[in-house]
Design a protein around this motif. Structure first.
Motif, PDB file in Angstrom:
ATOM      1  N   HIS A   1     -15.058 -21.796   2.075  1.00 55.28           N
ATOM      2  CA  HIS A   1     -14.661 -20.441   1.704  1.00 55.28           C
ATOM      3  C   HIS A   1     -15.613 -19.444   2.338  1.00 55.28           C
ATOM      4  N   ALA A   2     -15.147 -18.227   2.477  1.00 50.52           N
ATOM      5  CA  ALA A   2     -15.984 -17.103   2.869  1.00 50.52           C
ATOM      6  C   ALA A   2     -15.917 -16.100   1.733  1.00 50.52           C
ATOM      7  N   ASP A   3     -17.057 -15.507   1.421  1.00 46.48           N
ATOM      8  CA  ASP A   3     -17.135 -14.630   0.255  1.00 46.48           C
ATOM      9  C   ASP A   3     -16.031 -13.591   0.269  1.00 46.48           C
ATOM     10  N   ASP A   4     -15.313 -13.519  -0.831  1.00 50.99           N
ATOM     11  CA  ASP A   4     -14.284 -12.501  -1.036  1.00 50.99           C
ATOM     12  C   ASP A   4     -14.533 -11.917  -2.419  1.00 50.99           C
ATOM     13  N   SER A   5     -15.194 -10.789  -2.445  1.00 48.63           N
ATOM     14  CA  SER A   5     -15.595 -10.190  -3.715  1.00 48.63           C
ATOM     15  C   SER A   5     -14.419  -9.616  -4.480  1.00 48.63           C
ATOM     16  N   GLY A   6     -13.255  -9.593  -3.841  1.00 45.05           N
ATOM     17  CA  GLY A   6     -12.118  -8.948  -4.478  1.00 45.05           C
ATOM     18  C   GLY A   6     -12.107  -7.450  -4.271  1.00 45.05           C
ATOM     19  N   GLU A   7     -13.110  -6.950  -3.547  1.00 44.79           N
ATOM     20  CA  GLU A   7     -13.199  -5.519  -3.275  1.00 44.79           C
ATOM     21  C   GLU A   7     -12.030  -5.090  -2.391  1.00 44.79           C
ATOM     22  N   VAL A   8     -11.404  -3.995  -2.764  1.00 44.67           N
ATOM     23  CA  VAL A   8     -10.291  -3.467  -1.982  1.00 44.67           C
ATOM     24  C   VAL A   8     -10.849  -2.616  -0.846  1.00 44.67           C
ATOM     25  N   ILE A   9     -10.514  -2.973   0.387  1.00 44.24           N
ATOM     26  CA  ILE A   9     -10.914  -2.165   1.542  1.00 44.24           C
ATOM     27  C   ILE A   9      -9.753  -1.242   1.895  1.00 44.24           C
ATOM     28  N   GLU A  10     -10.011   0.041   1.882  1.00 41.30           N
ATOM     29  CA  GLU A  10      -8.955   0.985   2.220  1.00 41.30           C
ATOM     30  C   GLU A  10      -8.547   0.795   3.679  1.00 41.30           C
ATOM     31  N   ASP A  11      -7.331   1.233   3.990  1.00 40.75           N
ATOM     32  CA  ASP A  11      -6.831   1.056   5.351  1.00 40.75           C
ATOM     33  C   ASP A  11      -7.727   1.744   6.374  1.00 40.75           C
ATOM     34  N   ALA A  12      -8.324   2.870   5.996  1.00 34.45           N
ATOM     35  CA  ALA A  12      -9.238   3.544   6.928  1.00 34.45           C
ATOM     36  C   ALA A  12     -10.392   2.625   7.295  1.00 34.45           C
ATOM     37  N   GLY A  13     -10.901   1.869   6.325  1.00 32.17           N
ATOM     38  CA  GLY A  13     -11.983   0.938   6.595  1.00 32.17           C
ATOM     39  C   GLY A  13     -11.560  -0.194   7.505  1.00 32.17           C
TER      40      GLY A  13
ATOM     41  N   ASN B   1      -3.752  -1.426  -2.262  1.00 37.77           N
ATOM     42  CA  ASN B   1      -3.854  -1.809  -0.859  1.00 37.77           C
ATOM     43  C   ASN B   1      -4.200  -3.293  -0.785  1.00 37.77           C
ATOM     44  N   HIS B   2      -3.294  -4.103  -0.248  1.00 31.89           N
ATOM     45  CA  HIS B   2      -3.457  -5.557  -0.340  1.00 31.89           C
ATOM     46  C   HIS B   2      -2.764  -6.239   0.825  1.00 31.89           C
ATOM     47  N   ARG B   3      -3.458  -7.223   1.421  1.00 26.07           N
ATOM     48  CA  ARG B   3      -2.840  -8.108   2.409  1.00 26.07           C
ATOM     49  C   ARG B   3      -3.363  -9.520   2.161  1.00 26.07           C
ATOM     50  N   MET B   4      -2.464 -10.496   2.210  1.00 28.17           N
ATOM     51  CA  MET B   4      -2.892 -11.879   2.040  1.00 28.17           C
ATOM     52  C   MET B   4      -1.973 -12.828   2.783  1.00 28.17           C
ATOM     53  N   LEU B   5      -2.585 -13.771   3.483  1.00 29.05           N
ATOM     54  CA  LEU B   5      -1.879 -14.869   4.136  1.00 29.05           C
ATOM     55  C   LEU B   5      -2.111 -16.122   3.300  1.00 29.05           C
TER      56      LEU B   5
ATOM     57  N   GLY C   1       0.840  -1.189   0.000  1.00 27.63           N
ATOM     58  CA  GLY C   1       0.000   0.000   0.000  1.00 27.63           C
ATOM     59  C   GLY C   1       0.876   1.240   0.000  1.00 27.63           C
ATOM     60  N   VAL C   2       0.271   2.393   0.164  1.00 29.79           N
ATOM     61  CA  VAL C   2       1.022   3.644   0.155  1.00 29.79           C
ATOM     62  C   VAL C   2       1.520   3.968   1.559  1.00 29.79           C
ATOM     63  N   HIS C   3       2.597   4.749   1.634  1.00 29.93           N
ATOM     64  CA  HIS C   3       3.206   5.073   2.919  1.00 29.93           C
ATOM     65  C   HIS C   3       2.266   5.887   3.807  1.00 29.93           C
ATOM     66  N   GLU C   4       1.387   6.697   3.197  1.00 28.09           N
ATOM     67  CA  GLU C   4       0.475   7.518   3.979  1.00 28.09           C
ATOM     68  C   GLU C   4      -0.456   6.656   4.834  1.00 28.09           C
ATOM     69  N   SER C   5      -0.737   5.438   4.372  1.00 20.47           N
ATOM     70  CA  SER C   5      -1.619   4.545   5.120  1.00 20.47           C
ATOM     71  C   SER C   5      -0.864   3.764   6.188  1.00 20.47           C
ATOM     72  N   ALA C   6       0.289   3.216   5.807  1.00 19.82           N
ATOM     73  CA  ALA C   6       1.077   2.411   6.749  1.00 19.82           C
ATOM     74  C   ALA C   6       2.518   2.392   6.292  1.00 19.82           C
ATOM     75  N   SER C   7       3.436   2.565   7.203  1.00 17.81           N
ATOM     76  CA  SER C   7       4.857   2.543   6.876  1.00 17.81           C
ATOM     77  C   SER C   7       5.306   1.124   6.557  1.00 17.81           C
ATOM     78  N   LEU C   8       6.490   0.992   6.014  1.00 23.47           N
ATOM     79  CA  LEU C   8       7.042  -0.330   5.755  1.00 23.47           C
ATOM     80  C   LEU C   8       7.281  -1.076   7.070  1.00 23.47           C
ATOM     81  N   PHE C   9       7.715  -0.381   8.086  1.00 22.75           N
ATOM     82  CA  PHE C   9       7.903  -1.004   9.396  1.00 22.75           C
ATOM     83  C   PHE C   9       6.579  -1.556   9.917  1.00 22.75           C
ATOM     84  N   ALA C  10       5.506  -0.778   9.794  1.00 23.20           N
ATOM     85  CA  ALA C  10       4.200  -1.237  10.272  1.00 23.20           C
ATOM     86  C   ALA C  10       3.743  -2.472   9.513  1.00 23.20           C
ATOM     87  N   ARG C  11       3.974  -2.507   8.209  1.00 21.43           N
ATOM     88  CA  ARG C  11       3.561  -3.663   7.403  1.00 21.43           C
ATOM     89  C   ARG C  11       4.419  -4.883   7.739  1.00 21.43           C
TER      90      ARG C  11
END
Length: 344
Positions: free
Chosen positions: A275-287, A243-247, A170-180
């Protein structure tokens, strides 16, 4: 000031402490919260855009965080800064019975964290085993995302876990590299012990690699080896527009992919188990922050122990793995987290 409580009909009070480049996401979080705390004041650097934010939100402004914490009877402090909050301000908040919500980890060095943890415990009267984790909360953490919370049962169906991967960008304004990076290890270490070795690299705009985690930026990749021949692969970036996170966990009995919004569990042959529904919708970090905070608000209102904060693994182990990644990137060699822990 009238007293604000996390229970009853009155709304809990909130102090926002932010830097200009994080002000927009902090404002968005507050707007998305339902129920929303009562914003009491906004603080940050004077001579920046933060005073204008306070004016727009029709609340007082001050550039002295300690003064804000003492003057206003808040239940929460949202710290939207790019560096860890100074320990003295954290302790002032805890002493005022304020829960600190931070977009960044609370310390960048092991000795800093050990000292802060000890001091926080010293400030809290009759601290519970969870005390530090319920008063110092980092957001947004992957293990509190809708997708991960839905995937609790599938983890039991994986069998022996062979490979664990985690991606965050994601972008630095949302989360730093250290935070990620911190979030990545906080997730991965829920399923494994501290790795034997970590081999990491950091690429990006920096001419020289920094010595401290809060100053890293770019793209970091890490490969960790475990004593039982399993491995971990991590890739994190604060220079991505997506903005993306995946395990991703490959086990002996099944394969699991978990995102912010859902999960997919399959047999090795490819058949879908669950499975649980994953529409592929991107949730912003604020959300994602608002979702985690709403759960915390609800559990605080219900009097639930722990406030929904995941306490495993230890913060020291998470930080040690982050430090080992930076050390490996600087030396160009695999490094040992346990050695980093021993060195303190």
């Amino acid at each position: 000031m009238s007293s604000m409580s996390a229970t009853g009909t009155s709304k809990p009070g909130l102090i926002l402490w932010t830097e200009p480049h994080r002000a927009a996401i902090a404002k968005r979080v507050i707007e998305m919260l339902d129920p929303a705390p009562q914003l009491l004041a906004v603080g940050g650097p004077r001579g920046s855009s933060v005073p204008e934010l306070a004016k727009a939100l029709d609340v007082p402004f001050d550039d002295d965080l300690r003064k804000l914490l003492v003057d206003y009877n808040a239940a929460y402090l949202l710290a939207a800064t790019s560096q860890p909050i100074p320990a003295e301000d954290v302790l002032t908040a805890v002493a005022q019975d304020v829960t600190v919500l931070s977009l960044e980890p609370f310390a960048g060095q092991l000795d800093e964290w050990v000292s802060l943890e000890s001091q926080v415990l010293g400030v809290i009267e009759n601290p519970a085993p969870n005390a530090v984790g319920t008063r110092l909360v980092r957001m947004p953490i992957f293990t509190q995302s809708p997708g991960f919370l839905a995937a609790t049962d599938p983890f039991e169906l994986l069998g022996d876990q062979r490979v664990i991967g985690f991606e965050s960008s994601g972008v630095h304004e949302s989360a730093s590299l250290f935070a990620r990076l911190y979030d990545a290890w906080a997730t991965v270490l829920r399923f494994i012990d501290v790795p034997e070795t970590i081999d990491a690299s950091l690429v990006g705009p920096l001419a020289e690699l920094p010595e401290q985690l809060p100053f890293i930026t770019g793209i970091m990749s890490a490969h960790a080896r475990l004593s039982d021949q399993a491995s971990v692969i991590i890739q994190v970036s604060d220079r991505s527009g997506c903005n993306h996170r995946m395990l991703h966990v490959i086990g002996a009995e099944a394969e699991l992919r978990v995102t912010n919004t859902g999960y997919d569990l399959r047999h090795p042959a490819g058949d879908v188990i669950d499975h649980a529904d994953d529409s592929g919708e991107v949730i912003e970090d604020a959300g994602l922050i608002a979702h985690q905070w709403e759960r915390l608000l609800q559990q605080d209102a219900d009097g639930a122990a722990g406030g929904g904060v995941v306490m495993s693994p230890s913060q020291a182990d998470i930080l040690a793995c982050c430090l080992t990644c930076l050390l490996s990137a600087r030396t160009g060699q695999p490094e040992s987290p346990r050695r980093v822990i021993e060195m303190g």
